[in-house]
Design an enzyme around this catalytic site. Structure first.
Site, PDB file in Angstrom:
ATOM      1  N   HIS A 227       0.854  -1.158  -0.143  1.00  0.00           N
ATOM      2  CA  HIS A 227      -0.103   0.038   0.021  1.00  0.00           C
ATOM      3  C   HIS A 227       1.020   1.162   0.215  1.00  0.00           C
ATOM      4  O   HIS A 227       1.661   1.381  -0.873  1.00  0.00           O
ATOM      5  CB  HIS A 227      -0.779   0.007   1.251  1.00  0.00           C
ATOM      6  CG  HIS A 227      -2.116   1.032   1.321  1.00  0.00           C
ATOM      7  ND1 HIS A 227      -2.620   1.584   0.072  1.00  0.00           N
ATOM      8  CD2 HIS A 227      -2.793   1.138   2.386  1.00  0.00           C
ATOM      9  CE1 HIS A 227      -3.580   2.349   0.517  1.00  0.00           C
ATOM     10  NE2 HIS A 227      -3.634   2.179   1.892  1.00  0.00           N
ATOM     11  N   HIS A 266      -2.650  -2.323  -9.715  1.00  0.00           N
ATOM     12  CA  HIS A 266      -3.667  -1.813  -8.923  1.00  0.00           C
ATOM     13  C   HIS A 266      -4.907  -2.450  -8.555  1.00  0.00           C
ATOM     14  O   HIS A 266      -5.531  -2.953  -9.725  1.00  0.00           O
ATOM     15  CB  HIS A 266      -4.103  -0.377  -9.271  1.00  0.00           C
ATOM     16  CG  HIS A 266      -4.504   0.533  -7.981  1.00  0.00           C
ATOM     17  ND1 HIS A 266      -5.818   0.674  -7.727  1.00  0.00           N
ATOM     18  CD2 HIS A 266      -3.907   1.512  -7.186  1.00  0.00           C
ATOM     19  CE1 HIS A 266      -5.887   1.440  -6.795  1.00  0.00           C
ATOM     20  NE2 HIS A 266      -4.856   1.954  -6.297  1.00  0.00           N
ATOM     21  N   ASP A 322       2.643   5.384  -6.945  1.00  0.00           N
ATOM     22  CA  ASP A 322       3.840   5.120  -6.347  1.00  0.00           C
ATOM     23  C   ASP A 322       5.023   5.164  -7.400  1.00  0.00           C
ATOM     24  O   ASP A 322       6.122   5.213  -6.900  1.00  0.00           O
ATOM     25  CB  ASP A 322       4.024   3.986  -5.485  1.00  0.00           C
ATOM     26  CG  ASP A 322       2.802   4.253  -4.270  1.00  0.00           C
ATOM     27  OD1 ASP A 322       2.645   5.345  -3.782  1.00  0.00           O
ATOM     28  OD2 ASP A 322       2.070   3.284  -3.853  1.00  0.00           O
TER      29      ASP A 322
HETATM   30  N1  ACO Z   1       4.537  -7.265 -10.792  1.00  0.00           N
HETATM   31  C1  ACO Z   1       4.327  -8.177 -11.024  1.00  0.00           C
HETATM   32  N2  ACO Z   1       3.091  -8.900 -11.290  1.00  0.00           N
HETATM   33  C2  ACO Z   1       2.115  -8.257 -10.487  1.00  0.00           C
HETATM   34  C3  ACO Z   1       2.245  -7.272  -9.960  1.00  0.00           C
HETATM   35  C4  ACO Z   1       3.311  -6.337 -10.116  1.00  0.00           C
HETATM   36  N3  ACO Z   1       3.409  -5.381  -9.332  1.00  0.00           N
HETATM   37  N4  ACO Z   1       0.962  -6.591  -9.367  1.00  0.00           N
HETATM   38  C5  ACO Z   1       0.097  -7.702  -9.965  1.00  0.00           C
HETATM   39  N5  ACO Z   1       0.650  -8.805 -10.432  1.00  0.00           N
HETATM   40  C6  ACO Z   1       0.095 -10.032 -11.132  1.00  0.00           C
HETATM   41  C7  ACO Z   1      -0.091 -11.081  -9.917  1.00  0.00           C
HETATM   42  O1  ACO Z   1       1.004 -11.790  -9.936  1.00  0.00           O
HETATM   43  C8  ACO Z   1      -1.251 -11.896 -10.680  1.00  0.00           C
HETATM   44  O2  ACO Z   1      -0.631 -12.751 -11.650  1.00  0.00           O
HETATM   45  P1  ACO Z   1      -1.189 -14.170 -11.827  1.00  0.00           P
HETATM   46  O3  ACO Z   1      -2.653 -13.985 -12.132  1.00  0.00           O
HETATM   47  O4  ACO Z   1      -0.643 -14.858 -12.937  1.00  0.00           O
HETATM   48  O5  ACO Z   1      -1.469 -14.809 -10.471  1.00  0.00           O
HETATM   49  C9  ACO Z   1      -1.956 -10.804 -11.305  1.00  0.00           C
HETATM   50  O6  ACO Z   1      -0.978  -9.789 -11.777  1.00  0.00           O
HETATM   51  C10 ACO Z   1      -3.090 -10.188 -10.424  1.00  0.00           C
HETATM   52  O7  ACO Z   1      -2.408  -9.729  -9.140  1.00  0.00           O
HETATM   53  P2  ACO Z   1      -3.023  -9.458  -7.908  1.00  0.00           P
HETATM   54  O8  ACO Z   1      -2.021  -9.649  -6.783  1.00  0.00           O
HETATM   55  O9  ACO Z   1      -4.300 -10.618  -7.698  1.00  0.00           O
HETATM   56  O10 ACO Z   1      -3.707  -8.276  -7.683  1.00  0.00           O
HETATM   57  P3  ACO Z   1      -4.312  -7.461  -6.633  1.00  0.00           P
HETATM   58  O11 ACO Z   1      -5.326  -6.549  -6.909  1.00  0.00           O
HETATM   59  O12 ACO Z   1      -4.540  -8.349  -5.455  1.00  0.00           O
HETATM   60  O13 ACO Z   1      -3.086  -6.534  -6.012  1.00  0.00           O
HETATM   61  C11 ACO Z   1      -1.513  -4.834  -5.646  1.00  0.00           C
HETATM   62  C12 ACO Z   1      -3.134  -5.280  -6.400  1.00  0.00           C
HETATM   63  C13 ACO Z   1      -1.226  -5.218  -4.306  1.00  0.00           C
HETATM   64  C14 ACO Z   1      -1.301  -3.204  -5.829  1.00  0.00           C
HETATM   65  C15 ACO Z   1      -0.495  -5.556  -6.564  1.00  0.00           C
HETATM   66  O14 ACO Z   1      -0.634  -5.005  -8.175  1.00  0.00           O
HETATM   67  C16 ACO Z   1       0.994  -4.976  -6.362  1.00  0.00           C
HETATM   68  O15 ACO Z   1       1.561  -5.899  -5.361  1.00  0.00           O
HETATM   69  N6  ACO Z   1       1.447  -4.239  -6.817  1.00  0.00           N
HETATM   70  C17 ACO Z   1       3.022  -3.807  -6.441  1.00  0.00           C
HETATM   71  C18 ACO Z   1       2.885  -2.822  -5.179  1.00  0.00           C
HETATM   72  C19 ACO Z   1       2.274  -1.469  -5.311  1.00  0.00           C
HETATM   73  O16 ACO Z   1       2.862  -0.801  -6.436  1.00  0.00           O
HETATM   74  N7  ACO Z   1       1.614  -1.291  -4.428  1.00  0.00           N
HETATM   75  C20 ACO Z   1       1.005   0.292  -4.480  1.00  0.00           C
HETATM   76  C21 ACO Z   1      -0.646   0.272  -4.814  1.00  0.00           C
HETATM   77  S1  ACO Z   1      -1.252   1.812  -5.088  1.00  0.00           S
HETATM   78  C22 ACO Z   1      -1.248   2.094  -3.476  1.00  0.00           C
HETATM   79  O17 ACO Z   1      -1.703   1.534  -2.476  1.00  0.00           O
HETATM   80  C23 ACO Z   1      -1.091   3.439  -3.035  1.00  0.00           C
END
Ligand code: ACO
Length: 388
Positions: A227, A266, A322
């Site tokens: 987050h 996201h 971010d």
């Molecule tokens: N890098 C690589 N792969 C990713 C990423 C990433 N940053 N984000 C999601 N994926 C992939 C997952 O591995 C998953 O792949 P799969 O279907 O093959 O298993 C698919 O995309 C869906 O991902 P989820 O984790 O199910 O998506 P969720 O909605 O739960 O997660 C989150 C959202 C937590 C923001 C995620 O994208 C992430 O971890 N991003 C990196 C951290 C980040 O930048 N957070 C800031 C968010 S903005 C904020 O809070 C202000």
């Protein structure tokens, strides 16, 4: 009958009139106003008023609001002497912020009268006013620097810069471009509907605890790397990559599931985060003052490759707020561990608006999700000697 929906993927937990977010089309509005218009024409304090009160202020309302917030920027000396000074020298500023936010509830016991509207408004002003002071004190403590007190002549962002950077000069003069950039970043972070920390704020407040304790819980949620901690992780990631030529190798590791591309993806945006677009423009203005951040080239190359790679396209992974904000913060000489704190300051307006909205909502009750039990069926207790 009830619904099994881990992490609330499909569940709306409230009705809200604060922030509108259309993740498929990359749209974000506060109280109906597009984020782009607010970033270009408004100021953080005006946006905070809008978010909390629902309407843009008249001149008189804005002057009173600014005066009230400015008037409440100081914290009790014990917060500085006993709480801040009690932390270890290398304590993470976000840990300090979470703890001192909770401690504020002990300084303002009247805040527990959560249904008293006048009292609510007072705590809203107090908390928005004191967030920059707590954040800057946490940073100064961690650096072993003497605390710089608020300067009420300066703007909200200007005063924060003053408390972060002031040394021996009698009056700190913020650079207007950096002050404006920080103000815009504050606007972009002011609210984001039912994100993890706002959900924590609402969930904890639903027990009718005081807003400082609830805001501490929200800040704790924000601290996590998925987050508000993500901007810190982006910087660490860019440093680890080290050079543009290492980008393809890093992307390979991301696609193999070894690491995540921080600052990408996201839960709601399945398109370019509109805030990331604005931040990219602000970055150019900041770099004209501070010089170009050498990590920018790595970030641009990561974005370029990711946006044409099927792994990211098929999962609709785009840069989020971010991805570039950390580069700006770093160029402004904020250490990485202060990044989540810089996010928490403006988000306080959103948390408090959501808190007030929840308290007024007749449909809300104490938050209490259900579960699907997966444990053992009923069994008989056996004395210890009879157990295998
Ligand atoms: N890098 C690589 N792969 C990713 C990423 C990433 N940053 N984000 C999601 N994926 C992939 C997952 O591995 C998953 O792949 P799969 O279907 O093959 O298993 C698919 O995309 C869906 O991902 P989820 O984790 O199910 O998506 P969720 O909605 O739960 O997660 C989150 C959202 C937590 C923001 C995620 O994208 C992430 O971890 N991003 C990196 C951290 C980040 O930048 N957070 C800031 C968010 S903005 C904020 O809070 C202000």
């Amino acid at each position: 009958m009830f619904v099994y929906d881990p992490a609330f993927l499909q569940t709306a937990a409230c009705r809200s009139s604060i922030t509108y977010l259309d993740g498929d089309n990359g749209i974000l509005r506060y109280r109906g106003y597009p984020i782009q218009d607010l970033a270009e024409q408004s100021s953080y304090l005006e946006v905070a008023y809008l978010i909390v009160h629902g309407e843009l202020p008249s001149r008189a309302e804005f002057e009173k609001w600014t005066h009230d917030i400015t008037f409440h920027t100081y914290v009790h000396e014990n917060v500085r002497k006993r709480f801040m000074d009690g932390f270890h020298h290398d304590a993470h500023p976000m840990g300090i912020l979470v703890s001192t936010l909770a401690a504020l509830s002990t300084f303002y016991p009247e805040a527990s009268a959560v249904h008293d509207r006048a009292n609510q408004d007072e705590q809203v002003v107090r908390l928005i006013a004191k967030m920059p002071t707590l954040a800057a004190f946490a940073y100064r403590h961690a650096r072993g620097l003497p605390y710089a007190y608020p300067d009420d002549d300066l703007s909200y962002a200007g005063n924060f810069l003053n408390m972060m950077a002031k040394m021996t000069e009698p009056k700190y003069e913020p650079n207007p471009i950096l002050e404006h950039a920080l103000d815009v970043l504050f606007i972009l972070h002011a609210d984001h509907e039912q994100n993890c920390s706002t959900n924590a704020m609402r969930s904890v407040s639903s027990s009718q605890v005081d807003p400082y304790s609830a805001a501490a819980a929200a800040a704790a949620a924000l601290y996590g790397p998925l987050h508000g901690g993500a901007n810190e992780m982006v910087l660490r990631m860019l440093k680890e990559i080290g050079s543009v030529r290492n980008v393809p190798e890093y992307i390979k590791r991301v696609k193999q599931g070894q690491v995540r591309l921080m600052g990408f993806g996201h839960r709601v945006y399945k398109n370019y985060d509109p805030r990331a677009r604005i931040i990219k423009q602000i970055a150019d203005q900041v770099f004209e003052v501070t010089g170009r951040n050498p990590l920018l080239d790595i970030a641009l190359e990561l974005e370029r490759i990711a946006l044409q790679d099927d792994y990211f396209i098929s999962r609709k992974l785009y840069p989020n707020v971010d991805f570039y904000s950390g580069l700006i913060y770093q160029s402004m000489k904020f250490p990485v561990e202060t990044f989540p704190v810089l996010f928490a300051i403006p988000r306080s307006a959103g948390w408090l608006a959501q808190w007030e909205e929840m308290l007024l909502d007749q449909e809300q009750k104490i938050a209490r999700p259900r579960q699907v039990y997966t444990g053992a069926p009923r069994r008989d207790y056996r004395p210890m000697d009879e157990r295998m």
